[in-house]
Design an enzyme around this catalytic site. Structure first.
Site, short mmCIF file in Angstrom:
data_model
loop_
_atom_site.label_atom_id
_atom_site.label_comp_id
_atom_site.label_asym_id
_atom_site.label_seq_id
_atom_site.Cartn_x
_atom_site.Cartn_y
_atom_site.Cartn_z
N TRP A 103 0.83 -1.21 0.00
CA TRP A 103 0.00 0.00 0.00
C TRP A 103 0.86 1.25 0.00
O TRP A 103 0.56 2.21 -0.70
CB TRP A 103 -0.99 -0.02 1.16
CG TRP A 103 -1.93 -1.18 1.05
CD1 TRP A 103 -2.00 -2.26 1.87
CD2 TRP A 103 -2.91 -1.40 0.02
NE1 TRP A 103 -2.97 -3.14 1.42
CE2 TRP A 103 -3.54 -2.64 0.30
CE3 TRP A 103 -3.31 -0.67 -1.11
CZ2 TRP A 103 -4.55 -3.15 -0.52
CZ3 TRP A 103 -4.32 -1.19 -1.91
CH2 TRP A 103 -4.93 -2.41 -1.62
N ASP A 173 -1.69 6.83 6.30
CA ASP A 173 -2.69 5.89 5.79
C ASP A 173 -2.94 4.90 6.93
O ASP A 173 -2.16 4.00 7.17
CB ASP A 173 -2.19 5.17 4.55
CG ASP A 173 -3.15 4.05 4.13
OD1 ASP A 173 -4.23 3.91 4.74
OD2 ASP A 173 -2.81 3.30 3.19
N LYS A 197 -12.33 -1.67 7.41
CA LYS A 197 -11.66 -2.60 8.32
C LYS A 197 -12.12 -2.33 9.76
O LYS A 197 -12.75 -3.18 10.37
CB LYS A 197 -10.15 -2.50 8.18
CG LYS A 197 -9.66 -3.07 6.83
CD LYS A 197 -8.76 -2.10 6.14
CE LYS A 197 -8.28 -2.39 4.76
NZ LYS A 197 -8.51 -3.59 4.04
C1 PLP Z 1 -3.27 -0.04 4.49
C2 PLP Z 1 -4.21 0.06 3.34
N1 PLP Z 1 -4.17 1.17 2.57
C3 PLP Z 1 -4.99 1.32 1.51
C4 PLP Z 1 -5.88 0.34 1.14
C5 PLP Z 1 -6.75 0.54 -0.06
O1 PLP Z 1 -8.00 0.98 0.38
P1 PLP Z 1 -9.22 1.16 -0.61
O2 PLP Z 1 -9.56 -0.18 -1.12
O3 PLP Z 1 -10.29 1.75 0.27
O4 PLP Z 1 -8.83 2.09 -1.69
C6 PLP Z 1 -5.97 -0.82 1.92
C7 PLP Z 1 -6.98 -1.84 1.57
O5 PLP Z 1 -6.91 -2.97 1.89
C8 PLP Z 1 -5.10 -0.96 3.03
O6 PLP Z 1 -5.13 -2.07 3.78
MG MG Z 2 0.34 -3.82 3.36
#
Ligand code: PLP
Ligand code: MG
Ligand code: PLP
Ligand code: MG
Ligand code: MG
Ligand code: MG
Lengths: 360, 360
Positions: A103, A173, A197
């Site tokens: 991510w 994030d 989550k």
């Molecule tokens: C740490 C983290 N950041 C970003 C995301 C992406 O999020 P989204 O699917 O809401 O764009 C996730 C999704 O699993 C995540 O776990």
């Molecule tokens: Mg990760």
């Protein structure tokens, strides 16, 4: 009604049963309004009251200072990956990113479209199984971005990164650990999290942003891509995801009734603690994350034998332990045990694992 | 359970009661999975089946040709106002916009950030109470954009705008009349609609886009702002708004069970027909939209006396006719009677209006 099983999904993830029960009662009529929660105008009194309570509880739970806005947006954390550099990073500027998982890497990729990216640290050398302690910041980053919990690899920052220029603001994030423990919001410029989550269903993204940043954002973007648009209209510039905000409000009530963020932290430490304890003692299963970097939210483990992993997952699934398969980039197993995941489910998993270990 | 009232909200709006009942039954467990609809991973089989059925039914209902993608996005129609020019309009190009209401104007505002906008026609001279018949296109527009139904003013295009260069593609903001009648998708390059009027809850946006346009879109944008990202991953590049897609799937099933788009058209003509017929015969209430431009979805009317309007709205609200207040830019009343609004509710409204007229 079908019995509920133990749902270890990494997101969308398990929600408190009491929250779902309350939502169910309000689907055809929100309270005594005669209109279901999904059917109310976002401009009408009943929904405005929901949105206001969601914001108020969010502020109360996290102790959010008055000079921060609380926004409920659409587009997921992935949209924030782009909106942040688009708003704050000019071509000649540098943003600092701590790279602790896929991510983080996706966030970096979007930032590079707008300006320079400096990598403060990376744990990619060991497939992201740890949170680096050595960090090298650039001299004057516009901002410093980190992923507080790495959903896929099961690692989590124990505390905020520090030591960078105090001209820079910190961006987090926090999609997979938001409100899992108390947080000092004043250390941050922006905190964002997809709800799916720890906070609610997918389709709503919480953004906590300092007022001066709202002002500083690029004003040449489309309306929807400017934080000021949403800040100026209490997240109702356009139709917000009303059901998602409603469920989030119910989850905030549930967090409050269960001891707030400190209460969540105790619960989470206890749940993750007993699972890691068993994993440390097991001769069949090994946790994959570095001990000092272990996540309270996503517990990753392997047997070290792909066939045994598969046999375990198959048996687990058959016995009502669902979505335990690890992400393909790690393999093995991942138990996502977010705020709402019940402690009894962790006990049940441990006892199932012990049985499996005894007969394997 | 509280009795449901007649909900004339312009959006989020009334949903079929059977759809809400089914959603209610699946909130704690989707079918016999033991995991609620909001809690399923978007990558798991049960939700993937929901998303696939949503797409398949959408294609079947509207007869969508194979060379179109069906996308379920976040961000509302307002995000599409920006994404369309951002993807397709270069600085030296011109896009043609038909300006038939505030939503068209908002779409124009975003397009001007990227290229030139030519106004094909505007009904602003009469507070948007009609659909212009005179249209002047530019010589070689990149695309032609129109708003098929003007939610605020209660006007609707009887058919697609025509007569422009066949190099241009047609774009339709169909947020407030999507699937209210049969549609020839092959006439369009892009059709988009926030779900919250005719298709589901807020928080999910349907985009129907021709394959060649997916390919042509600007590739220098962030991932989330490129149609190709979503097209390449069946709208699952990131976590989609799963509950919204589920409700939309149930609404598609409901539309199919009720005669498809042709069935909706018959229902809608009958509902709007009797309301306009009464308005035409009433000496108290007058419809505000030009007769030839009347919307099947939003029926706007006034008494011509602000005090009487207020008295009517107050009494209506007290008697279970909710959200009838017109938008402030038109005043008076607006009865939004989308696909899911029951015919009996229109009968009840007419009879209430007759009583009010008799005693006013
Ligand atoms: C740490 C983290 N950041 C970003 C995301 C992406 O999020 P989204 O699917 O809401 O764009 C996730 C999704 O699993 C995540 O776990
Ligand atoms: Mg990760
Ligand atoms: C015709 C039309 N276009 C666009 C919009 C804006 O949609 P959203 O709130 O999903 O951005 C609306 C909302 O009412 C609308 O009626
Ligand atoms: Mg506010
Ligand atoms: Mg309008
Ligand atoms: Mg497909």
């Amino acid at each position: 009604m079908t019995d509920r099983i133990w749902n270890f999904s990494a997101g969308p993830a398990v929600l408190p049963e009491s929250v779902l029960e309350e939502a169910r009662e309000n689907l055809l009529s929100l309270g005594d309004t005669g209109v279901g929660i999904c059917e109310h105008s976002h401009r009408g009194k009943p929904f405005v009251a929901v949105a206001e309570e969601a914001e108020a509880l969010c502020r109360e739970l996290a102790g959010i200072p008055d000079n921060y806005k609380v926004l409920f947006l659409q587009g997921g954390a992935s949209t924030q990956f782009g909106m942040i550099p688009m708003n704050f990073l000019a071509k000649d500027q540098t943003a600092d990113y701590l790279v602790t998982g896929s991510w983080s890497k996706k966030a970096v990729k979007e930032a590079k479209l707008f300006g320079n990216v400096h990598t403060v640290c990376s744990s990619e050398d060991k497939n992201f199984n740890y949170i680096p302690t050595d960090k090298t910041y650039s001299d004057s980053p516009r901002y410093v971005h980190f992923t507080s919990n790495n959903t896929i690899y099961g690692t989590q920052f124990a505390s905020e990164p520090a030591g960078f220029s105090n001209e820079a603001f910190l961006v987090n994030d926090s999609s997979s650990d938001i409100f899992c423990r108390p947080i000092d919001v004043s250390k941050y410029g922006i905190i964002y999290a997809g709800a799916q989550k720890n906070l609610g269903p997918s389709g709503v993204t919480l953004v906590i942003i300092r007022d001066d940043l709202v002002e500083q954002g690029n004003s040449e973007l489309t309306s929807m891509l400017q934080y000021r648009t949403h800040a100026a209209s209490d997240s109702m510039y356009n139709t917000p995801p009303t059901f998602g905000i409603y469920l989030m409000m119910l989850v905030f009530r549930w967090i409050k009734a269960n001891g707030g963020l400190a209460g969540m932290h105790e619960r989470n430490k206890a749940k993750a603690g007993k699972l890691y304890e068993y994993l440390d003692s097991s001769s069949l299963f090994q946790p994959t994350a570095d001990k000092a970097s272990r996540s309270l939210m996503n517990v990753c483990f392997v047997t070290g034998d792909a066939d045994k992993d598969a046999a375990f997952l198959k048996k687990a699934d058959a016995e009502g332990f669902s979505a335990l398969k690890g992400h393909r980039s790690v393999g093995g197993m991942r138990a996502s045990i977010y705020n709402a995941f019940p402690s009894e489910g962790v006990d049940a998993l441990i006892s199932f694992m012990k049985d499996f270990e005894a007969t394997a």
